[in-house]
Design a protein around this motif. Structure first.
Motif, short mmCIF file in Angstrom:
data_model
loop_
_atom_site.label_atom_id
_atom_site.label_comp_id
_atom_site.label_asym_id
_atom_site.label_seq_id
_atom_site.Cartn_x
_atom_site.Cartn_y
_atom_site.Cartn_z
N ALA B 240 33.21 38.21 44.00
CA ALA B 240 34.37 37.63 43.31
C ALA B 240 35.52 37.45 44.29
O ALA B 240 36.17 36.39 44.34
N ARG B 241 35.77 38.48 45.12
CA ARG B 241 36.87 38.38 46.09
C ARG B 241 36.56 37.33 47.16
O ARG B 241 37.44 36.59 47.58
N ASP B 242 35.28 37.26 47.58
CA ASP B 242 34.88 36.24 48.56
C ASP B 242 35.16 34.83 48.03
O ASP B 242 35.46 33.91 48.77
N MET B 243 35.00 34.67 46.70
CA MET B 243 35.20 33.35 46.12
C MET B 243 36.65 33.08 45.79
O MET B 243 36.97 32.05 45.21
N GLY B 244 37.50 34.01 46.12
CA GLY B 244 38.92 33.79 45.88
C GLY B 244 39.35 34.10 44.45
O GLY B 244 40.39 33.63 44.01
N ILE B 245 38.57 34.89 43.72
CA ILE B 245 38.98 35.31 42.37
C ILE B 245 39.88 36.54 42.53
O ILE B 245 39.46 37.54 43.10
N THR B 246 41.12 36.45 42.04
CA THR B 246 42.06 37.53 42.28
C THR B 246 42.33 38.38 41.05
O THR B 246 43.13 39.30 41.09
N SER B 247 41.63 38.10 39.93
CA SER B 247 41.84 38.87 38.71
C SER B 247 41.62 40.36 38.96
O SER B 247 40.80 40.73 39.79
N THR B 248 42.35 41.20 38.22
CA THR B 248 42.15 42.64 38.34
C THR B 248 40.72 42.98 37.92
O THR B 248 40.24 42.52 36.89
N PHE B 249 40.06 43.79 38.73
CA PHE B 249 38.67 44.13 38.44
C PHE B 249 38.62 45.53 37.84
O PHE B 249 39.04 46.50 38.45
N VAL B 250 38.14 45.61 36.60
CA VAL B 250 38.01 46.89 35.92
C VAL B 250 36.53 47.10 35.62
O VAL B 250 35.84 46.14 35.28
N ALA B 251 36.03 48.34 35.77
CA ALA B 251 34.61 48.57 35.55
C ALA B 251 34.41 49.85 34.74
O ALA B 251 35.26 50.75 34.76
N GLY B 252 33.29 49.92 34.05
CA GLY B 252 33.00 51.05 33.17
C GLY B 252 32.55 52.30 33.92
O GLY B 252 32.46 52.30 35.15
N ASN B 253 32.24 53.37 33.17
CA ASN B 253 32.00 54.67 33.81
C ASN B 253 30.72 54.73 34.64
O ASN B 253 30.55 55.65 35.42
N ALA B 254 29.82 53.75 34.48
CA ALA B 254 28.62 53.75 35.32
C ALA B 254 28.94 53.32 36.75
O ALA B 254 28.08 53.29 37.62
N ASN B 255 30.20 52.95 37.00
CA ASN B 255 30.61 52.60 38.36
C ASN B 255 31.34 53.74 39.06
O ASN B 255 31.85 53.58 40.16
N ASN B 256 31.39 54.89 38.37
CA ASN B 256 32.05 56.06 38.94
C ASN B 256 31.13 56.67 39.98
O ASN B 256 30.51 57.71 39.76
N ASN B 257 31.04 56.02 41.12
CA ASN B 257 30.09 56.40 42.16
C ASN B 257 30.62 55.85 43.48
O ASN B 257 31.09 54.71 43.53
N ALA B 258 30.56 56.68 44.53
CA ALA B 258 31.13 56.26 45.81
C ALA B 258 30.47 54.99 46.35
O ALA B 258 31.09 54.22 47.07
N ASP B 259 29.20 54.76 45.98
CA ASP B 259 28.51 53.57 46.46
C ASP B 259 29.16 52.28 45.94
O ASP B 259 29.04 51.24 46.56
N PHE B 260 29.80 52.37 44.78
CA PHE B 260 30.50 51.20 44.25
C PHE B 260 31.50 50.69 45.27
O PHE B 260 31.57 49.49 45.56
#
Lengths: 302, 380
Positions: B240-260
């Motif tokens: 998304a950032r590579d494509m120039g999308i600047t919207s705030t990115f919010v993600a659910g609890n399955a993204n609570n991981n350092a690999d994210f």
């Protein structure tokens, strides 16, 4: 309109990866009339080898120039995956060459499972993440469409490799020998062609291309997993059939069409429908042209 | 053979009757069961349950027990396995427990809850979030965890309120969990008057999200909420950032991981927000502070996860009900928890149950990725 061009570029990029992998399927099918199901795993292996070179061996420390480093890495990945490809052929396929068409296919499935698990045991089951900045993240904005440097690299590398392969097959003596083997092993042997050597060569070129594709996927998406070969393998296999399996330009065209179809499907309808759309196109083409887009109608040998 | 079976049946029934008969004698200790995976792959969680409940019970006993009666804790190890769970539940019932805290996973809680319901035992799970558990009409079943719809509510309130977003894009991955969370978030967003301008799924295992993002870019949302898992979440954010999308990115609890963060790259992940259950040390209720300090003093380590705190709350709720109703009758206890108890000061926040036994409110927090690539609590 911007969105349309954006989707076309998305499609061509991913399609060129499919095409590169599809070449491995189609070349093996061309000379051996078998599907090398382990090809997807060779693709994965390329990604993991590139990962090891960058992270564990810290290649960048030895070669400061990024361009040279990438080229050296591509050559090394291609070479190593080609060695695995040749070993695969020698161990899993060659002993079965005289035993009908089913045995090598089963052997290929077994080799695929073996390689996938070997990759998991060597590198672990977790996702591996490429470090940032191996390829600088530069983005160009052209008419409202964002294009990253990595996309340009993927496109130009794949196209260069495909053109080189096409020239090799169509314009050189080795290429003529490969085409002769594809037509008829016995007759090729009568013409003085070392068929075993040609088959080995095919198992060098195909895996090398697949390995480079894996490396580019790793560099671009930066996240690799040991099961990734299945996803790309099935798409590339589809692309090979779409273009006419056994036909080299067919694999290239098939890959690009599949990529663009998926991309437009995901872009205008829904991402969830992407695969359904891609396979619907495959079915339609196969109904209209059972040998694929560029496949020639060859009389079955008796 | 038939005769033998009959004799066995009579014996078993006689045993069951005597077990029930001895259930409530004012001089005896009050028996409370704790069921969970004390061994096996989730042993850490099950052990956390037992430790939390044992510690609290000992504290209460040292203060003279509930209504003058001592508490006796009976453990049951179900290994997270549904077959074991039924055996454990049967055993706890036979031993005459009045209430049970557990189990950990929904698959084990489900068969156990049927047995407890039949036997009239109050049952509170700290951690099983499957929606179906509270849809069975069991009036003595409660949970101190929050369902995914609560996270959806939190995410919707956070994005519209704290972030002030009006146009929101929702992306899920068609798994039961992610689709459910996205659906709930959509419902709450629309209730709050925000516009869901994009709602689509990606395919798990996929790496190329360009086509989806190209379409998303056209609707230009204020915020994107991704409800799938971190492996796709990180890639989605990066592309998304590579494509120039600047919207705030919010993600659910399955993204609570350092690999994210690693997959997205720190440059891209910086400023990304996740909605998740807080880590134990970030809960700032006084009850939580005390519990964590006591736990650490007693066992020499931090509670392994938020579920340990939730188990402590499940136990405290049971004790509260017994204390206030002066009874161990499950109808009185259940009635108290359903109708009378409001905003009980729990370790994980105020506890109120609805008519199904689900917990109202939300425990979820927003965490933002800082410059160093760490999740830190979001603050304005």
């Amino acid at each position: 309109m911007e969105m349309f061009f954006g989707q076309i570029i998305n499609g061509i990029t991913i399609g060129s990866i499919y095409a590169l992998v599809a070449l491995g399927y189609t070349m093996v099918y061309g000379v051996l009339r078998m599907i090398n199901f382990a090809h997807g795993e060779l693709f994965t292996l390329g990604a993991y080898m590139a990962f090891t070179m960058i992270v564990s061996m810290n290649l960048a420390a030895y070669i400061p120039n990024a361009v040279v480093a990438l080229i050296v890495m591509a050559v090394m990945v291609a070479g190593l995956v080609a060695i695995v490809g040749v070993l695969l052929e020698r161990i899993a396929y060659k002993p079965l060459r005289q035993s009908g068409r089913l045995a090598p296919v089963i052997s290929a499935l077994g080799a695929s499972i073996f390689l996938q698990n070997a990759i998991m045991l060597i590198w672990g089951a977790n996702y591996k993440v490429f470090p940032e900045g191996v390829v600088p993240s530069i983005t160009w904005e052209i008419g409202g469409v964002s294009i990253t440097l990595m996309r340009v690299l993927i496109l130009s590398t794949s196209l260069t490799l495909m053109i080189a392969l096409y020239v090799l097959i169509q314009r050189t003596q080795v290429g003529t020998a490969i085409r002769a083997c594809a037509l008829d092993h016995d007759t090729a042997r009568l013409m003085g062609i070392d068929v075993d050597k040609i088959i080995r060569l095919v198992f060098i070129i195909g895996p090398a291309l697949g390995g480079i594709a894996g490396m580019m996927v790793g560099l671009y998406y930066r996240q690799i997993g040991f099961t990734m070969g299945w996803h790309y393998g099935i798409k590339a296999f589809t692309a090979a059939i779409l273009g006419g399996i056994g036909n080299i330009p067919g694999a290239m065209v098939g890959g690009l069409i599949l990529g663009v179809a998926e991309s437009l499907g995901a872009g205008y309808i829904s991402n969830a429908w992407k695969d359904a759309i891609a396979f619907l196109i495959l079915i339609l083409i196969l109904i209209l042209r059972p040998t694929g887009l560029l496949g020639e109608r060859v009389a079955e040998k008796v | 053979m038939k005769k033998f079976a009959l004799v066995m049946l009579v014996l078993v029934m006689a045993f069951a009757v005597t077990a029930c008969g001895s259930k409530d004698d004012a001089a005896d200790p009050i028996k409370i069961g704790v069921q969970g995976p004390i061994s096996g792959q989730w042993a850490l969680e099950g052990t956390g349950f037992v430790r939390a409940v044992t510690m609290l019970a000992e504290e209460i006993n040292a203060d003279g027990g509930i209504n003058g009666r001592e508490i006796q804790i009976i453990q049951g190890d179900d290994k997270g396995d549904p077959k074991e769970a039924t055996l454990v539940a049967q055993r706890l019932v036979n031993q005459g427990v009045v209430a049970v805290v557990g189990a950990y996973n929904s698959t084990a809680t489900e068969p156990a809850s049927a047995i407890y319901n039949e036997a009239g035992v109050l049952h509170v799970t700290p951690s099983s979030t499957a929606t179906g558990l509270t849809e069975k009409g069991y009036d003595q079943f409660f949970r101190t965890c929050f369902l995914d719809d609560r996270q959806g509510l939190f995410a919707a309130e956070f994005m519209t309120g704290t972030l002030g977003a009006k146009k929101i894009a929702l992306i899920h991955d068609n798994t039961t969990y992610a689709k459910g969370l996205a659906d709930w978030t959509k419902i709450y967003l629309e209730e709050l008057g925000a516009e869901v301008v994009f709602f689509d799924a990606i395919v798990p295992g996929e790496r190329e999200f360009g086509p989806t993002l190209t379409r998303l870019k056209n609707v230009n949302p204020d915020a994107i909420y991704f409800t799938g898992y971190f492996s796709e979440g990180g890639l989605l954010l990066k592309q998304a950032r590579d494509m120039g999308i600047t919207s705030t990115f919010v993600a659910g609890n399955a993204n609570n991981n350092a690999d994210f963060i690693e997959i997205a790259g720190i440059q891209n992940a910086k400023g990304a927000i996740i909605t998740t259950e807080p880590i134990p040390t970030d809960i700032d209720y006084p009850e939580a502070r005390k519990f964590i300090d006591d736990y650490q003093a007693r066992y020499g380590e931090m509670p392994p996860s938020i579920w340990t705190l939730s188990a402590a709350d499940a136990f405290r709720v049971v004790v509260e009900a017994i204390e206030k109703t002066q009874s161990t009758d499950k109808d009185k206890l259940a009635n108290y928890l359903h109708n009378t108890m409001k905003d009980f000061p729990g370790i994980t926040g105020p506890i109120t149950f609805d008519e199904k036994g689900d917990r109202l409110g939300t425990v979820h927090r927003a965490y933002i990725v800082n410059e160093k690539g760490e999740f830190v609590p979001y603050s304005n």
